[in-house]
Scaffold this motif. Structure first.
Motif, PDB file in Angstrom:
ATOM      1  N   ASP A 190      28.054 -39.667   6.885  1.00 12.00           N
ATOM      2  CA  ASP A 190      27.864 -38.654   5.903  1.00 12.00           C
ATOM      3  C   ASP A 190      28.271 -39.316   4.595  1.00 12.00           C
ATOM      4  N   GLU A 191      28.921 -40.431   4.193  1.00  8.84           N
ATOM      5  CA  GLU A 191      29.515 -40.821   3.303  1.00  8.84           C
ATOM      6  C   GLU A 191      28.343 -41.650   2.376  1.00  8.84           C
ATOM      7  N   ILE A 192      27.270 -41.962   3.209  1.00  7.48           N
ATOM      8  CA  ILE A 192      26.021 -42.443   2.556  1.00  7.48           C
ATOM      9  C   ILE A 192      24.786 -41.802   2.680  1.00  7.48           C
ATOM     10  N   GLY A 193      24.786 -40.291   2.674  1.00  6.00           N
ATOM     11  CA  GLY A 193      23.888 -39.561   2.617  1.00  6.00           C
ATOM     12  C   GLY A 193      23.301 -39.176   3.896  1.00  6.00           C
ATOM     13  N   GLY A 194      24.056 -39.451   5.116  1.00  3.18           N
ATOM     14  CA  GLY A 194      23.471 -39.209   6.389  1.00  3.18           C
ATOM     15  C   GLY A 194      22.552 -40.083   7.142  1.00  3.18           C
ATOM     16  N   LYS A 195      22.742 -41.382   6.532  1.00  2.00           N
ATOM     17  CA  LYS A 195      21.923 -42.497   6.962  1.00  2.00           C
ATOM     18  C   LYS A 195      22.390 -42.925   8.492  1.00  2.00           C
ATOM     19  N   TYR A 196      21.473 -43.723   9.106  1.00  2.00           N
ATOM     20  CA  TYR A 196      21.592 -44.001  10.401  1.00  2.00           C
ATOM     21  C   TYR A 196      22.572 -45.107  10.479  1.00  2.00           C
ATOM     22  N   ALA A 197      23.552 -44.621  11.496  1.00  2.00           N
ATOM     23  CA  ALA A 197      25.004 -45.654  11.482  1.00  2.00           C
ATOM     24  C   ALA A 197      25.196 -46.077  12.805  1.00  2.00           C
ATOM     25  N   GLY A 198      24.444 -45.876  13.958  1.00  2.00           N
ATOM     26  CA  GLY A 198      24.455 -46.573  15.105  1.00  2.00           C
ATOM     27  C   GLY A 198      24.283 -45.575  16.418  1.00  2.00           C
ATOM     28  N   VAL A 199      24.568 -45.754  17.442  1.00  2.00           N
ATOM     29  CA  VAL A 199      24.322 -45.192  18.727  1.00  2.00           C
ATOM     30  C   VAL A 199      25.694 -45.268  19.334  1.00  2.00           C
ATOM     31  N   VAL A 200      26.069 -43.825  19.926  1.00  2.00           N
ATOM     32  CA  VAL A 200      27.169 -43.637  20.841  1.00  2.00           C
ATOM     33  C   VAL A 200      26.675 -43.291  22.397  1.00  2.00           C
ATOM     34  N   HIS A 201      27.003 -43.960  23.407  1.00  2.00           N
ATOM     35  CA  HIS A 201      26.387 -43.875  24.737  1.00  2.00           C
ATOM     36  C   HIS A 201      27.180 -43.177  25.556  1.00  2.00           C
TER      37      HIS A 201
ATOM     38  N   VAL B  37      35.301 -37.062  21.655  1.00  2.54           N
ATOM     39  CA  VAL B  37      35.210 -36.037  22.612  1.00  2.54           C
ATOM     40  C   VAL B  37      34.010 -34.922  22.279  1.00  2.54           C
ATOM     41  N   ASP B  38      33.919 -34.617  21.040  1.00  2.00           N
ATOM     42  CA  ASP B  38      32.713 -33.764  20.220  1.00  2.00           C
ATOM     43  C   ASP B  38      31.399 -34.385  20.789  1.00  2.00           C
ATOM     44  N   ALA B  39      31.374 -35.693  20.849  1.00  2.00           N
ATOM     45  CA  ALA B  39      30.222 -36.516  21.217  1.00  2.00           C
ATOM     46  C   ALA B  39      29.802 -36.219  22.534  1.00  2.00           C
ATOM     47  N   LEU B  40      30.850 -36.357  23.447  1.00  2.00           N
ATOM     48  CA  LEU B  40      30.838 -35.938  24.758  1.00  2.00           C
ATOM     49  C   LEU B  40      30.196 -34.488  24.935  1.00  2.00           C
ATOM     50  N   GLU B  41      30.855 -33.618  24.367  1.00  2.00           N
ATOM     51  CA  GLU B  41      30.401 -32.154  24.464  1.00  2.00           C
ATOM     52  C   GLU B  41      28.788 -32.003  24.093  1.00  2.00           C
ATOM     53  N   LEU B  42      28.446 -32.658  23.251  1.00  2.00           N
ATOM     54  CA  LEU B  42      26.949 -32.766  22.803  1.00  2.00           C
ATOM     55  C   LEU B  42      25.917 -33.388  23.780  1.00  2.00           C
ATOM     56  N   ILE B  43      26.747 -34.489  24.372  1.00  2.00           N
ATOM     57  CA  ILE B  43      25.790 -35.117  25.361  1.00  2.00           C
ATOM     58  C   ILE B  43      25.522 -34.377  26.579  1.00  2.00           C
ATOM     59  N   GLU B  44      26.655 -33.689  26.847  1.00  2.00           N
ATOM     60  CA  GLU B  44      26.649 -33.000  28.092  1.00  2.00           C
ATOM     61  C   GLU B  44      25.988 -31.504  28.179  1.00  2.00           C
ATOM     62  N   ASP B  45      26.106 -30.926  26.817  1.00  2.00           N
ATOM     63  CA  ASP B  45      25.167 -29.553  26.684  1.00  2.00           C
ATOM     64  C   ASP B  45      23.686 -29.784  26.656  1.00  2.00           C
ATOM     65  N   ASN B  46      23.559 -31.023  26.134  1.00  2.00           N
ATOM     66  CA  ASN B  46      22.094 -31.457  25.826  1.00  2.00           C
ATOM     67  C   ASN B  46      21.270 -32.231  26.860  1.00  2.00           C
ATOM     68  N   LYS B  47      22.171 -32.532  28.049  1.00  2.00           N
ATOM     69  CA  LYS B  47      21.814 -33.215  29.147  1.00  2.00           C
ATOM     70  C   LYS B  47      21.148 -34.574  28.584  1.00  2.00           C
ATOM     71  N   ILE B  48      21.769 -35.380  27.828  1.00  2.00           N
ATOM     72  CA  ILE B  48      21.210 -36.572  27.705  1.00  2.00           C
ATOM     73  C   ILE B  48      22.337 -37.614  27.627  1.00  2.00           C
ATOM     74  N   THR B  49      21.772 -38.930  27.489  1.00  2.00           N
ATOM     75  CA  THR B  49      23.018 -40.044  27.801  1.00  2.00           C
ATOM     76  C   THR B  49      23.469 -40.732  26.512  1.00  2.00           C
ATOM     77  N   GLN B  50      22.541 -40.507  25.482  1.00  2.00           N
ATOM     78  CA  GLN B  50      22.825 -41.054  24.024  1.00  2.00           C
ATOM     79  C   GLN B  50      22.872 -40.337  22.922  1.00  2.00           C
ATOM     80  N   LEU B  51      23.532 -40.687  21.678  1.00  2.00           N
ATOM     81  CA  LEU B  51      23.425 -39.830  20.536  1.00  2.00           C
ATOM     82  C   LEU B  51      23.321 -40.754  19.468  1.00  2.00           C
ATOM     83  N   LEU B  52      22.594 -40.613  18.255  1.00  2.00           N
ATOM     84  CA  LEU B  52      22.405 -41.196  17.196  1.00  2.00           C
ATOM     85  C   LEU B  52      23.396 -40.795  16.355  1.00  2.00           C
ATOM     86  N   ALA B  53      24.133 -41.786  15.663  1.00  2.00           N
ATOM     87  CA  ALA B  53      25.128 -41.343  14.757  1.00  2.00           C
ATOM     88  C   ALA B  53      25.003 -41.557  13.364  1.00  2.00           C
TER      89      ALA B  53
END
Length: 324
Positions: free
Chosen positions: A303-314, A284-300
């Motif tokens: 944090d357990e491995i130093g903030g490395k790229y983990a995937g995409v939430v659409h 639900v926090d991802a949804l809020e960020l998507i709506e606030d920034n008027k985008i459709t995807q977020l990169l995840a």
């Protein structure tokens, strides 16, 4: 008066009558309400909620609200109680009886039996001078001047008032218990409400492909990556770090501005400083960020491995999960 006007007038009068009665409940709150809530809060047992007729229906809803917010409660129908259901009441339980008049035959029969158990008796009633009002240890006043029913007969305003008093009790207890969103999620694991409270970004990214290109990747390679992974986006990764993002919108803008893109690379068309979200964040926090920034995807990122790229939430993932 036309039929449409009659309907709207009746509806508005109903809402107005009930709204005024509910607003007046604030003036009826007193030390006895405080004492009753404290008694429930400090109880080692359950709250047995009882009533008859429409008040019984309200009682079931209050029980549901209490149970879902951390206060154990059980419904006991007043009529059934005298035919064996009194066994529901245990030693440390409290009993909450709901009745507008406080004088119905079933209530008059039930109350002395409850008193024999020596369990504390609470009442929600519109008449503090009634049989129930006089016998109860704590009386919560739900008085209303009149029902919304034009004949002043059908329980309407009075049952709404009872329900509001029940909600007030539940919310007071919720705050006293410091009942958190995590606690709430334990009792609401199903449906869209539950998902809003416990579904995390990692639960979504694990279902998706993980599109990525290098900064020197050609535009053709970028287009292929975005198309094959079917998320409308790809991360641009250098030395295991996210340095940019490219969306299908970036591709369209690039094609509009450049007739020839043979020499262009991912670095040339990427957007720097993309919006990121932790894998451990709630969906639900991802949804809020998507709506606030008027985008459709977020990169995840993980944090357990130093903030490395983990995937995409659409956005489509969130819609499919019922978050939106």
């Amino acid at each position: 008066m036309k039929l449409q006007e009659k309907i709207l007038t009746a509806a508005k009068e109903t809402i107005s009558t009930e709204a005024k009665a509910i607003a007046n409940l604030e003036n009826l709150l007193d030390d006895e309400f405080v004492s009753a809530v404290e008694k429930i809060y400090r109880s080692k047992g359950r709250l047995i909620v009882t009533g008859v007729g429409k008040s019984a229906v309200i009682a079931t809803k209050i029980v549901a609200t209490l149970n879902s917010t951390g206060t154990p409660a059980i419904f006991m129908h007043a009529a059934d109680a005298i035919h064996g259901d009194l066994g529901t009441i245990q030693k440390d339980d409290l009993v909450l009886c709901i009745s507008k008049s406080g004088n119905s035959p079933e209530i008059k029969v039930l109350i002395p039996l409850i008193k024999n158990f020596n369990n504390p008796l609470l009442a929600i009633t519109g008449d503090k001078g009634s049989f129930l009002g006089k016998e109860a240890d704590f009386v919560l006043n739900s008085y209303v001047e009149k029902e919304a029913c034009p004949n002043n007969l059908a329980p309407t305003t009075s049952t709404t008032a009872q329900l509001v008093i029940g909600d007030a009790i539940a919310v007071c207890l919720l705050k006293l218990k410091k009942f958190s969103r995590k606690d709430f999620a334990k009792y609401h694991p199903g449906g869209s409400l539950g998902k809003k409270l416990y579904l995390r970004v990692r639960d979504i990214t694990s279902q998706n492909e993980k599109p990525l290109v290098k900064p020197e990747s050609s535009v053709s390679e970028v287009i292929i990556e975005i198309s094959e992974k079917m998320l409308g986006v790809t991360a641009v990764i250098e030395n295991d770090e996210i340095i940019g993002v490219i969306t299908d919108g970036d591709i369209r803008r690039m094609l509009k501005d450049n007739k020839e893109f043979k020499g262009l690379t991912a670095r040339d068309i990427m957007s720097k400083n993309p919006r990121l979200i932790s894998q451990d964040a709630l969906a639900v926090d991802a949804l809020e960020l998507i709506e606030d920034n008027k985008i459709t995807q977020l990169l995840a990122i993980d944090d357990e491995i130093g903030g490395k790229y983990a995937g995409v939430v659409h956005l489509h993932n969130l819609i499919r999960e019922g978050i939106l």
